[in-house]
Design a protein around this motif. Structure first.
Motif, PDB file in Angstrom:
ATOM      1  N   TYR A  42       0.649  -1.639  -0.051  1.00 47.85           N
ATOM      2  CA  TYR A  42       0.106  -0.187   0.334  1.00 47.85           C
ATOM      3  C   TYR A  42       0.972   1.462   0.042  1.00 47.85           C
ATOM      4  O   TYR A  42       0.379   2.285  -0.757  1.00 47.85           O
ATOM      5  CB  TYR A  42      -1.073  -0.350   0.946  1.00 47.85           C
ATOM      6  CG  TYR A  42      -1.839   0.850   1.430  1.00 47.85           C
ATOM      7  CD1 TYR A  42      -2.673   1.254  -0.117  1.00 47.85           C
ATOM      8  CD2 TYR A  42      -1.615   2.122   2.430  1.00 47.85           C
ATOM      9  CE1 TYR A  42      -4.122   2.372   0.132  1.00 47.85           C
ATOM     10  CE2 TYR A  42      -2.976   3.856   2.229  1.00 47.85           C
ATOM     11  CZ  TYR A  42      -3.956   3.555   0.843  1.00 47.85           C
ATOM     12  OH  TYR A  42      -4.368   4.388   1.355  1.00 47.85           O
ATOM     13  N   GLY A  43       2.025   1.758   1.233  1.00 48.39           N
ATOM     14  CA  GLY A  43       2.590   2.642   0.807  1.00 48.39           C
ATOM     15  C   GLY A  43       3.970   2.751  -0.395  1.00 48.39           C
ATOM     16  O   GLY A  43       3.744   3.844  -1.261  1.00 48.39           O
ATOM     17  N   ALA A  44       3.870   1.476  -0.869  1.00 49.17           N
ATOM     18  CA  ALA A  44       4.437   1.379  -2.305  1.00 49.17           C
ATOM     19  C   ALA A  44       3.879   2.130  -3.813  1.00 49.17           C
ATOM     20  O   ALA A  44       4.214   2.898  -4.406  1.00 49.17           O
ATOM     21  CB  ALA A  44       5.248   0.484  -2.738  1.00 49.17           C
ATOM     22  N   LEU A  45       2.091   1.326  -3.275  1.00 45.80           N
ATOM     23  CA  LEU A  45       1.102   1.827  -4.346  1.00 45.80           C
ATOM     24  C   LEU A  45       1.008   3.319  -3.865  1.00 45.80           C
ATOM     25  O   LEU A  45       0.893   4.239  -4.921  1.00 45.80           O
ATOM     26  CB  LEU A  45       0.055   0.996  -4.067  1.00 45.80           C
ATOM     27  CG  LEU A  45      -0.668   1.671  -4.513  1.00 45.80           C
ATOM     28  CD1 LEU A  45      -1.027   1.909  -6.321  1.00 45.80           C
ATOM     29  CD2 LEU A  45      -2.723   1.233  -3.997  1.00 45.80           C
ATOM     30  N   ARG A  46       0.780   3.663  -2.989  1.00 47.20           N
ATOM     31  CA  ARG A  46       0.617   5.481  -2.708  1.00 47.20           C
ATOM     32  C   ARG A  46       2.314   6.470  -3.728  1.00 47.20           C
ATOM     33  O   ARG A  46       1.716   7.571  -3.627  1.00 47.20           O
ATOM     34  CB  ARG A  46       0.512   5.438  -1.589  1.00 47.20           C
ATOM     35  CG  ARG A  46      -0.894   4.951  -0.453  1.00 47.20           C
ATOM     36  CD  ARG A  46      -1.542   6.394  -1.333  1.00 47.20           C
ATOM     37  NE  ARG A  46      -2.163   7.526  -1.040  1.00 47.20           N
ATOM     38  CZ  ARG A  46      -3.059   7.582  -0.400  1.00 47.20           C
ATOM     39  NH1 ARG A  46      -3.582   8.007  -0.047  1.00 47.20           N
ATOM     40  NH2 ARG A  46      -2.715   9.553  -0.131  1.00 47.20           N
ATOM     41  N   ALA A  47       3.228   5.574  -3.206  1.00 48.57           N
ATOM     42  CA  ALA A  47       3.797   6.438  -3.195  1.00 48.57           C
ATOM     43  C   ALA A  47       4.260   6.472  -5.617  1.00 48.57           C
ATOM     44  O   ALA A  47       5.240   7.591  -5.688  1.00 48.57           O
ATOM     45  CB  ALA A  47       5.686   5.834  -3.070  1.00 48.57           C
ATOM     46  N   ALA A  48       4.318   5.084  -6.030  1.00 48.95           N
ATOM     47  CA  ALA A  48       3.638   5.135  -7.085  1.00 48.95           C
ATOM     48  C   ALA A  48       2.829   5.793  -7.791  1.00 48.95           C
ATOM     49  O   ALA A  48       3.161   6.999  -8.561  1.00 48.95           O
ATOM     50  CB  ALA A  48       3.403   3.570  -7.769  1.00 48.95           C
ATOM     51  N   GLN A  49       2.139   6.427  -6.994  1.00 49.36           N
ATOM     52  CA  GLN A  49       0.814   7.064  -7.489  1.00 49.36           C
ATOM     53  C   GLN A  49       1.267   7.967  -7.454  1.00 49.36           C
ATOM     54  O   GLN A  49       1.214   9.514  -8.090  1.00 49.36           O
ATOM     55  CB  GLN A  49      -0.198   6.856  -7.223  1.00 49.36           C
ATOM     56  CG  GLN A  49      -1.013   5.507  -6.825  1.00 49.36           C
ATOM     57  CD  GLN A  49      -2.330   5.395  -6.014  1.00 49.36           C
ATOM     58  OE1 GLN A  49      -2.209   6.098  -4.746  1.00 49.36           O
ATOM     59  NE2 GLN A  49      -3.559   4.490  -6.235  1.00 49.36           N
ATOM     60  N   ALA A  50       1.762   8.966  -6.227  1.00 49.74           N
ATOM     61  CA  ALA A  50       2.394  10.377  -6.130  1.00 49.74           C
ATOM     62  C   ALA A  50       4.165  10.200  -7.178  1.00 49.74           C
ATOM     63  O   ALA A  50       3.911  12.286  -7.361  1.00 49.74           O
ATOM     64  CB  ALA A  50       3.156  10.797  -4.955  1.00 49.74           C
ATOM     65  N   LEU A  51       4.262   9.547  -7.344  1.00 52.52           N
ATOM     66  CA  LEU A  51       5.925   9.777  -8.431  1.00 52.52           C
ATOM     67  C   LEU A  51       4.988  10.672  -9.483  1.00 52.52           C
ATOM     68  O   LEU A  51       5.431  11.672 -10.331  1.00 52.52           O
ATOM     69  CB  LEU A  51       5.782   8.619  -8.318  1.00 52.52           C
ATOM     70  CG  LEU A  51       7.151   8.559  -9.360  1.00 52.52           C
ATOM     71  CD1 LEU A  51       8.506   9.014  -9.086  1.00 52.52           C
ATOM     72  CD2 LEU A  51       7.741   6.916  -9.135  1.00 52.52           C
ATOM     73  N   VAL A  52       3.901  10.475 -10.709  1.00 49.92           N
ATOM     74  CA  VAL A  52       3.466  10.438 -11.890  1.00 49.92           C
ATOM     75  C   VAL A  52       3.387  12.243 -11.477  1.00 49.92           C
ATOM     76  O   VAL A  52       3.976  12.471 -12.181  1.00 49.92           O
ATOM     77  CB  VAL A  52       2.152   9.870 -11.814  1.00 49.92           C
ATOM     78  CG1 VAL A  52       1.647  10.887 -13.258  1.00 49.92           C
ATOM     79  CG2 VAL A  52       2.389   8.422 -12.547  1.00 49.92           C
ATOM     80  N   SER A  53       2.787  12.646 -10.232  1.00 54.48           N
ATOM     81  CA  SER A  53       2.532  14.262 -10.035  1.00 54.48           C
ATOM     82  C   SER A  53       4.159  14.878 -10.012  1.00 54.48           C
ATOM     83  O   SER A  53       3.894  15.657 -10.665  1.00 54.48           O
ATOM     84  CB  SER A  53       1.512  14.400  -9.257  1.00 54.48           C
ATOM     85  OG  SER A  53       2.178  14.500  -8.235  1.00 54.48           O
ATOM     86  N   ARG A  54       4.920  14.709  -9.093  1.00 61.41           N
ATOM     87  CA  ARG A  54       6.043  14.936  -9.382  1.00 61.41           C
ATOM     88  C   ARG A  54       7.095  15.122 -10.351  1.00 61.41           C
ATOM     89  O   ARG A  54       8.024  15.811 -11.003  1.00 61.41           O
ATOM     90  CB  ARG A  54       6.735  14.326  -7.683  1.00 61.41           C
ATOM     91  CG  ARG A  54       6.060  14.097  -6.751  1.00 61.41           C
ATOM     92  CD  ARG A  54       5.359  15.562  -6.312  1.00 61.41           C
ATOM     93  NE  ARG A  54       5.804  16.478  -6.530  1.00 61.41           N
ATOM     94  CZ  ARG A  54       5.714  17.886  -7.046  1.00 61.41           C
ATOM     95  NH1 ARG A  54       4.570  17.917  -6.963  1.00 61.41           N
ATOM     96  NH2 ARG A  54       6.196  18.701  -6.932  1.00 61.41           N
ATOM     97  N   ALA A  55       6.330  13.786 -10.850  1.00 55.60           N
ATOM     98  CA  ALA A  55       7.350  13.201 -12.229  1.00 55.60           C
ATOM     99  C   ALA A  55       7.441  14.814 -13.166  1.00 55.60           C
ATOM    100  O   ALA A  55       8.363  15.690 -13.787  1.00 55.60           O
ATOM    101  CB  ALA A  55       7.810  12.607 -13.584  1.00 55.60           C
ATOM    102  N   ALA A  56       5.291  14.895 -13.260  1.00 55.03           N
ATOM    103  CA  ALA A  56       5.176  16.063 -14.027  1.00 55.03           C
ATOM    104  C   ALA A  56       5.446  17.114 -13.817  1.00 55.03           C
ATOM    105  O   ALA A  56       5.775  18.446 -14.490  1.00 55.03           O
ATOM    106  CB  ALA A  56       4.010  16.021 -13.757  1.00 55.03           C
ATOM    107  N   ALA A  57       5.902  17.100 -12.677  1.00 55.72           N
ATOM    108  CA  ALA A  57       6.678  18.784 -12.071  1.00 55.72           C
ATOM    109  C   ALA A  57       7.925  18.554 -12.555  1.00 55.72           C
ATOM    110  O   ALA A  57       8.338  20.419 -12.614  1.00 55.72           O
ATOM    111  CB  ALA A  57       6.523  18.787 -10.626  1.00 55.72           C
TER     112      ALA A  57
END
Length: 102
Positions: A42-57
């Protein structure tokens, strides 16, 4: 006793600051995803989801720099900024930990 004073950040453009901040946030998310460090799905999933927006930034900051004519990355200056912002510790979470036997 006060903690040691950090060296000052080098002079950066606003876009460079955004780039460095977003880059470190991407690194933080990758460290949370790194399967070699354990954790839960679950923690890895949440980090993967956040990664998308941070990569866009990161992309947006680099796009802004490019449009402004900042065609080169000043590696030495940006590396100094990363060190001041604890980049060495943060990037260590992305790599494999040392083997147990040596």
């Amino acid at each position: 006793m006060l903690p040691p004073e950090l060296p000052p950040l080098p002079a950066l453009t606003r876009a460079e600051c955004e780039f460095i901040d977003s880059y470190l946030e991407v690194i933080d998310q990758l460290g949370r995803i790194n399967p070699a460090h354990g954790g839960d799905t679950y923690g890895a999933l949440r980090a993967a989801q956040a990664l998308v927006s941070r990569a866009a930034a990161v992309r947006d900051a680099l796009d802004l720099m490019h449009r402004r004519g900042e065609n080169g990355l000043h590696a030495e200056t940006l590396a100094r900024a990363l060190r001041v912002l604890d980049g060495e510790r943060r990037t260590a979470r992305v790599s494999l930990p040392p083997t147990a036997g040596g």
